[in-house]
Design a protein around this motif. Structure first.
Motif, PDB file in Angstrom:
ATOM      1  N   ASP A   6      44.385  40.765  58.169  1.00 14.05           N
ATOM      2  CA  ASP A   6      43.271  41.329  58.926  1.00 14.05           C
ATOM      3  C   ASP A   6      42.270  40.266  59.338  1.00 14.05           C
ATOM      4  OD1 ASP A   6      44.015  44.185  58.542  1.00 14.05           O
ATOM      5  OD2 ASP A   6      43.669  43.678  56.433  1.00 14.05           O
ATOM      6  N   GLY A   7      42.338  39.130  58.670  1.00 16.58           N
ATOM      7  CA  GLY A   7      41.403  38.057  58.960  1.00 16.58           C
ATOM      8  C   GLY A   7      41.702  36.859  58.085  1.00 16.58           C
ATOM      9  N   ALA A   8      40.740  35.953  58.014  1.00 21.24           N
ATOM     10  CA  ALA A   8      40.953  34.718  57.267  1.00 21.24           C
ATOM     11  C   ALA A   8      39.624  34.153  56.801  1.00 21.24           C
ATOM     12  CB  ALA A   8      41.663  33.684  58.142  1.00 21.24           C
ATOM     13  N   PRO A  66      39.359  26.531  68.470  1.00 16.65           N
ATOM     14  CA  PRO A  66      39.937  26.026  69.725  1.00 16.65           C
ATOM     15  C   PRO A  66      41.388  25.561  69.624  1.00 16.65           C
ATOM     16  CG  PRO A  66      37.709  25.201  69.430  1.00 16.65           C
ATOM     17  CD  PRO A  66      38.101  25.838  68.132  1.00 16.65           C
ATOM     18  N   PRO A  67      41.768  24.726  68.629  1.00 13.87           N
ATOM     19  CA  PRO A  67      43.149  24.244  68.644  1.00 13.87           C
ATOM     20  C   PRO A  67      44.188  25.332  68.424  1.00 13.87           C
ATOM     21  CG  PRO A  67      42.023  23.482  66.655  1.00 13.87           C
ATOM     22  CD  PRO A  67      40.978  24.065  67.563  1.00 13.87           C
ATOM     23  N   LEU A  68      43.838  26.391  67.659  1.00 12.93           N
ATOM     24  CA  LEU A  68      44.791  27.474  67.420  1.00 12.93           C
ATOM     25  C   LEU A  68      44.480  28.728  68.233  1.00 12.93           C
ATOM     26  CD1 LEU A  68      45.462  27.293  63.559  1.00 12.93           C
ATOM     27  CD2 LEU A  68      46.658  26.155  65.442  1.00 12.93           C
ATOM     28  N   ARG A  69      43.424  28.657  69.062  1.00 15.40           N
ATOM     29  CA  ARG A  69      43.010  29.768  69.920  1.00 15.40           C
ATOM     30  C   ARG A  69      42.836  31.066  69.117  1.00 15.40           C
ATOM     31  NH1 ARG A  69      42.588  27.982  74.779  1.00 15.40           N
ATOM     32  NH2 ARG A  69      42.165  30.079  75.606  1.00 15.40           N
ATOM     33  N   ILE A  70      42.131  30.916  67.987  1.00 15.09           N
ATOM     34  CA  ILE A  70      41.903  32.049  67.098  1.00 15.09           C
ATOM     35  C   ILE A  70      41.054  33.126  67.764  1.00 15.09           C
ATOM     36  CG2 ILE A  70      40.894  32.727  64.866  1.00 15.09           C
ATOM     37  CD1 ILE A  70      43.482  31.142  64.636  1.00 15.09           C
ATOM     38  N   GLN A  71      40.232  32.750  68.742  1.00  9.96           N
ATOM     39  CA  GLN A  71      39.390  33.747  69.421  1.00  9.96           C
ATOM     40  C   GLN A  71      40.227  34.793  70.141  1.00  9.96           C
ATOM     41  OE1 GLN A  71      40.092  30.874  70.750  1.00  9.96           O
ATOM     42  NE2 GLN A  71      40.486  31.225  72.933  1.00  9.96           N
ATOM     43  N   GLU A  72      41.473  34.472  70.443  1.00  8.96           N
ATOM     44  CA  GLU A  72      42.341  35.434  71.126  1.00  8.96           C
ATOM     45  C   GLU A  72      42.890  36.481  70.152  1.00  8.96           C
ATOM     46  OE1 GLU A  72      45.340  33.180  73.105  1.00  8.96           O
ATOM     47  OE2 GLU A  72      43.945  32.282  74.551  1.00  8.96           O
ATOM     48  N   GLN A  73      42.819  36.195  68.836  1.00  2.81           N
ATOM     49  CA  GLN A  73      43.360  37.110  67.839  1.00  2.81           C
ATOM     50  C   GLN A  73      42.268  37.764  66.998  1.00  2.81           C
ATOM     51  OE1 GLN A  73      46.466  37.372  68.351  1.00  2.81           O
ATOM     52  NE2 GLN A  73      46.773  35.473  69.515  1.00  2.81           N
ATOM     53  N   THR A  74      41.002  37.420  67.257  1.00  8.75           N
ATOM     54  CA  THR A  74      39.892  37.960  66.464  1.00  8.75           C
ATOM     55  C   THR A  74      38.771  38.430  67.387  1.00  8.75           C
ATOM     56  OG1 THR A  74      38.876  35.762  66.298  1.00  8.75           O
ATOM     57  CG2 THR A  74      40.360  36.428  64.503  1.00  8.75           C
ATOM     58  N   ASP A  75      37.913  39.310  66.824  1.00 12.10           N
ATOM     59  CA  ASP A  75      36.726  39.771  67.544  1.00 12.10           C
ATOM     60  C   ASP A  75      35.438  39.307  66.876  1.00 12.10           C
ATOM     61  OD1 ASP A  75      38.195  41.151  69.474  1.00 12.10           O
ATOM     62  OD2 ASP A  75      38.249  42.992  68.258  1.00 12.10           O
ATOM     63  N   TYR A  76      35.508  38.975  65.568  1.00 19.64           N
ATOM     64  CA  TYR A  76      34.283  38.713  64.816  1.00 19.64           C
ATOM     65  C   TYR A  76      34.404  37.436  63.992  1.00 19.64           C
ATOM     66  CZ  TYR A  76      33.395  43.637  65.868  1.00 19.64           C
ATOM     67  OH  TYR A  76      33.207  44.838  66.522  1.00 19.64           O
ATOM     68  N   GLN A  77      33.301  36.680  63.971  1.00 19.67           N
ATOM     69  CA  GLN A  77      33.159  35.495  63.124  1.00 19.67           C
ATOM     70  C   GLN A  77      31.863  35.644  62.327  1.00 19.67           C
ATOM     71  OE1 GLN A  77      34.601  35.080  66.280  1.00 19.67           O
ATOM     72  NE2 GLN A  77      36.529  34.434  65.340  1.00 19.67           N
ATOM     73  N   ARG A  96      37.134  43.897  62.520  1.00 20.62           N
ATOM     74  CA  ARG A  96      36.233  44.500  61.539  1.00 20.62           C
ATOM     75  C   ARG A  96      35.014  43.604  61.314  1.00 20.62           C
ATOM     76  NH1 ARG A  96      38.208  45.992  55.435  1.00 20.62           N
ATOM     77  NH2 ARG A  96      40.085  46.526  56.639  1.00 20.62           N
ATOM     78  N   PRO A  97      33.811  44.037  61.726  1.00 23.82           N
ATOM     79  CA  PRO A  97      32.618  43.242  61.402  1.00 23.82           C
ATOM     80  C   PRO A  97      32.329  43.329  59.912  1.00 23.82           C
ATOM     81  CG  PRO A  97      31.983  45.315  62.398  1.00 23.82           C
ATOM     82  CD  PRO A  97      33.481  45.265  62.478  1.00 23.82           C
ATOM     83  N   VAL A  98      31.800  42.251  59.356  1.00 25.91           N
ATOM     84  CA  VAL A  98      31.530  42.185  57.916  1.00 25.91           C
ATOM     85  C   VAL A  98      30.076  41.785  57.712  1.00 25.91           C
ATOM     86  CG1 VAL A  98      32.081  40.982  55.768  1.00 25.91           C
ATOM     87  CG2 VAL A  98      33.915  41.602  57.355  1.00 25.91           C
TER      88      VAL A  98
END
Length: 351
Positions: A211-213, A221-232, A162-164
């Motif tokens: 849904d996010g954090a 990088p250490p938790l590889r969050i990019q694999e579980q999210t689409d948007y920052q 979900r983009p915010v």
């Protein structure tokens, strides 16, 4: 006939003396061995770029008398919320932890977590915390000797799908946060806070528990969050939705038993130059983290000034809520807010 006295050779004397001095030096060094326990992995920036250099500097300052052994990922047992009590009880000598993992224990220090108090400058904030410690914050740390307190780059928004761009975009979302002040931020945005230590975040995202954090980019990088999210997402000029406070603290009895010169080795490694460097370390780690995500195909959304102002307006009541909560504890929260804002501004580098 008199007995002839056998004299040891100069080489033998030198060898024995060197060995004796070596054993004495080793014994001395072992008198000051410390265990530092924390909750992230050994390769996380918190250890590799902050805790390890700090520990090595303390050792160098002590002339080799101090040895600090770092135990990441809760390898000495327990869960992250237990770290403060482990230090207070002397189960470990030193800890690095999130203050908010033990809600209510460090109320005064929470002022530096508040949105519109913290904006985008961790170095200035670290220095402000140190400036206010003795006069305003020390009562929070009974049973502990604080080595240093710090913040990270600040709470950004990271979402699964979900983009915010506006506060309304978060309505109904479930968002991870480790602190109660962060939970108030989420509630002010009409979302639901879910409290959990950061190592639990990846599976929570994967399973849709959240849904996010609200969390900085350095953790990607250490938790590889990019694999579980689409948007920052983050605000204009790096503006963030509040922050988290951390501590590196020692068991108070262990500290009190140290000679003055060993205490000074810790103090000299934890001064203003180091606090400013810690701020730079977290900003650099955050920049690396967001590049890591975008290189993996994620979208990095930076809000416009107008969009950022909309979030500021939405989060202003969080400060008032905190001030009211402090009043119930007999603490002048409004004065702390004013002092924290002034101290951060005074320590900010020219832009």
């Amino acid at each position: 006939m008199p007995k002839r006295t056998m004299r040891p050779s100069p080489l033998a004397v030198a060898t024995v003396l060197a060995a004796t001095l070596g054993f004495a030096s080793l014994a001395s060094a072992q008198d000051y061995t410390f265990k530092l326990h924390h909750f992230l992995g050994a390769k996380a920036p918190a250890q590799a770029r902050m805790l390890e250099p700090w520990a090595r500097q303390v050792e160098e300052n002590s002339g080799g008398q101090v040895k600090i052994e770092i135990f990441p990922s809760m390898t000495l047992g327990g869960r992250p919320p237990e770290l403060v009590q482990q230090a207070r009880d002397g189960v470990v000598d030193l800890i690095w932890t999130v203050n908010g993992y033990t809600p209510g224990l460090f109320p005064r220090t929470e002022v530096f977590e508040l949105p519109t108090v913290y904006g985008n400058d961790p170095a200035a904030t670290n220095l402000a915390i140190a400036q206010m410690f003795a006069s305003d914050l020390a009562d929070d740390y009974q049973g502990l000797e604080v080595m240093f307190l710090h913040v990270h780059a600040g709470q950004a928004i990271q979402m699964r799908d979900r983009p915010v761009r506006t506060p309304a975009d978060l309505s109904g979302a479930r968002l991870r946060i480790p602190t109660r002040t962060g939970a108030w931020v989420i509630e002010a945005l009409d979302a639901t806070p879910v409290s959990m230590p950061v190592p639990e975040l990846p599976p929570a995202l994967q399973k849709g528990v959240v849904d996010g954090a609200l969390i900085p980019f350095e953790i990607i990088p250490p938790l590889r969050i990019q694999e579980q999210t689409d948007y920052q997402m983050e605000g204009a000029d790096g503006w963030r939705l509040g922050n988290t406070t951390f501590q590196v603290s020692m068991n108070k009895a262990r500290w009190d038993g140290l000679p003055a010169e060993i205490q000074q080795a810790f103090r000299d490694a934890s001064g203003p130059d180091w606090l400013a460097e810690v701020g730079s370390i977290w900003l650099a780690s955050d920049a690396f983290g967001i590049r890591f995500a975008t290189d993996g195909g994620n979208e990095h959304i930076v809000w416009s000034e107008a969009e950022t102002d909309a979030f500021r307006d939405a989060l202003t009541p969080v400060v008032g809520r905190w001030v009211e909560d402090m009043a119930q504890k007999g603490i002048d929260g409004a004065a702390l807010v004013d002092s924290a804002r002034a101290a951060i501004q005074a320590n900010a580098a020219p832009r």
